[in-house]
Design a protein around this motif. Structure first.
Motif, short mmCIF file in Angstrom:
data_model
loop_
_atom_site.label_atom_id
_atom_site.label_comp_id
_atom_site.label_asym_id
_atom_site.label_seq_id
_atom_site.Cartn_x
_atom_site.Cartn_y
_atom_site.Cartn_z
N GLY A 56 -14.12 37.23 17.76
CA GLY A 56 -14.33 36.87 16.37
C GLY A 56 -15.42 35.84 16.17
N LEU A 57 -15.63 35.48 14.93
CA LEU A 57 -16.67 34.51 14.56
C LEU A 57 -16.43 33.17 15.25
CD1 LEU A 57 -19.10 34.12 12.50
CD2 LEU A 57 -17.38 33.20 10.95
N VAL A 58 -17.49 32.58 15.80
CA VAL A 58 -17.38 31.25 16.42
C VAL A 58 -17.36 30.22 15.29
CG1 VAL A 58 -18.40 29.62 18.04
CG2 VAL A 58 -18.62 32.08 18.45
N LYS A 59 -16.19 29.73 14.97
CA LYS A 59 -16.01 28.91 13.76
C LYS A 59 -16.78 27.60 13.81
CE LYS A 59 -11.52 30.90 12.58
NZ LYS A 59 -10.08 30.64 12.31
N MET A 103 -20.83 40.24 8.50
CA MET A 103 -20.41 40.31 7.11
C MET A 103 -19.51 39.13 6.76
SD MET A 103 -20.95 42.44 4.51
CE MET A 103 -21.24 41.03 3.46
N GLU A 104 -18.66 38.74 7.70
CA GLU A 104 -17.80 37.57 7.47
C GLU A 104 -18.64 36.31 7.30
OE1 GLU A 104 -14.20 35.06 9.70
OE2 GLU A 104 -14.93 36.95 10.56
N LEU A 110 -21.92 32.81 1.20
CA LEU A 110 -21.96 33.09 -0.24
C LEU A 110 -21.05 32.13 -1.00
CD1 LEU A 110 -23.11 35.26 -2.30
CD2 LEU A 110 -20.85 36.30 -2.15
N VAL A 111 -19.87 31.90 -0.46
CA VAL A 111 -18.92 30.99 -1.11
C VAL A 111 -19.41 29.55 -1.05
CG1 VAL A 111 -16.57 30.06 -0.98
CG2 VAL A 111 -16.95 32.51 -0.65
N GLN A 146 -14.92 44.93 -0.28
CA GLN A 146 -14.22 43.65 -0.40
C GLN A 146 -15.20 42.50 -0.57
OE1 GLN A 146 -11.98 43.77 3.24
NE2 GLN A 146 -10.28 44.94 2.37
N SER A 147 -16.31 42.56 0.16
CA SER A 147 -17.33 41.51 0.03
C SER A 147 -17.98 41.56 -1.34
CB SER A 147 -18.38 41.68 1.13
OG SER A 147 -17.83 41.47 2.40
N PHE A 148 -18.24 42.78 -1.84
CA PHE A 148 -18.85 42.91 -3.16
C PHE A 148 -17.93 42.36 -4.25
CE2 PHE A 148 -19.75 45.06 -7.14
CZ PHE A 148 -21.13 44.92 -7.24
#
Length: 337
Positions: A56-59, A103-104, A110-111, A146-148
């Motif tokens: 997963g993403l490396v936070k 995408m994550e 974006l947030v 979901q992203s949109f």
């Protein structure tokens, strides 16, 4: 024989200089001299990806990238474009795990973006969403939707006059008509399509300065897609505008979500836009012979009457009567021939 080498080893003169400015692509090189020459934003983006997508993403590195993007908002467009390029390569190579991570990361940026700098990033974000929607993989299509939807729920201070949503209206509408063999996957794709249309409506319908979603080219795709899914309901239950749909799993059934979306669309329509919604409804009923029996037609017009602004309700009755009179006249004319 050495298993660890520098990718610049053995270069001389001009050849060495040319190789020195190139990106290191040899996994055997670990000297560190290549990455040090790359722009900082690229290094930060690269570091959010793990060695294995399952991790997963490396936070911790994502936090560094977010901090950098907030500190240097002028780099947002480059960060977005670089993430898009990486995701495009991974889609081509079918490395979907890394695509999901990209995408994550886009979603989190974006947030985190301030509203003043959002436009710098949105173009790359929407390109990424479009790229995933163009994929034939249902998982990527649903992820993109979901992203949109998250993007659609963000209020922007300044509208983007040049941004267009034609592709998204067409793609989400086609997803609403998905006919894949597996029923569970089919429902998920249709739900995603309806959610996407709902996102487009929310993003565009309240702002006259952006693309006019009420144009016939859009309504002719949106409204029939919603009606198509509403027809699949086993039983037509019409709730009044004062009632809330508390039925279990209402957001997980395409027919119910489509009904909620139609309610929202009609409720947002001004007097000048009511006929833009009614025309494709009437056309859909004509094309698919849904006037007799009239259960579904009555159900739909109840929804419209309950959802429309009260002062405009007479225009619905007027348009319906005019259409039925015209259809009856045409039928009599054919019968007399």
């Amino acid at each position: 024989m050495s298993f660890v080498k520098c990718c610049f080893e053995g270069g001389e003169g001009h050849d060495f200089l040319d190789s020195f400015v190139q990106k290191c692509t040899d996994p055997g090189c670990c000297c560190g001299c290549c990455s040090a020459l790359r722009p900082r934003y690229k290094r930060l983006v690269d570091n959010i990806f793990p060695a294995s997508p399952q991790d997963g993403l490396v936070k911790s590195n994502m936090e560094k990238l977010t901090f950098y993007s907030l500190s240097s908002p002028e780099k947002l467009d480059r960060i977005g474009e670089y993430l898009f390029q990486k995701a495009s390569r991974d889609i081509y190579r079918r490395r979907h795990g890394f695509v999901i991570i990209a995408m994550e990361a886009m979603d989190q940026l974006l947030v985190a973006c301030h509203s003043q700098t959002l436009n710098l990033f949105v173009e790359s974000f929407l390109k990424m969403v479009q790229k995933l929607l163009e994929s034939t993989d249902p998982q990527l299509q649903i992820l993109a939707t979901q992203s949109f939807v998250r993007f659609a729920n963000i209020e922007e201070d300044t509208p983007s006059y040049h941004r267009r949503y034609d592709f998204f209206v067409s793609k989400f509408s086609s997803m609403c008509h998905s006919n894949v063999g597996d029923a569970t996957t089919r429902d998920k794709i249709r739900l995603a399509g309806i959610q996407g249309l709902q996102g487009v409506i929310r993003k565009t319908v309240s702002d006259d300065l952006v693309e006019n979603i009420w144009e016939a080219q859009h309504m002719d795709k949106i409204v029939p897609s919603l009606l198509y899914n509403m027809q699949s309901a086993e039983k037509y239950e019409t709730l009044s505008c004062m009632e809330t749909d508390t039925r279990e799993g209402a957001e997980e059934v395409p027919a119910r979500l489509a009904e909620a979306c139609l309610r929202e669309l009609v409720g947002r329509a001004s007097f000048g836009h009511i006929r833009s919604v009614l025309r494709p409804v009437l056309t859909h009923f004509d094309r698919h012979d849904l006037w007799i029996p009239n259960d579904f037609a009555v159900h739909v017009f109840k929804i419209i009457m309950f959802s429309i602004q009260a002062q405009y309700s007479y225009s619905v009755v007027e348009a319906l009567m005019q259409h039925l009179d015209a259809a009856g006249g045409a039928e009599r004319a054919r019968g007399s021939v």
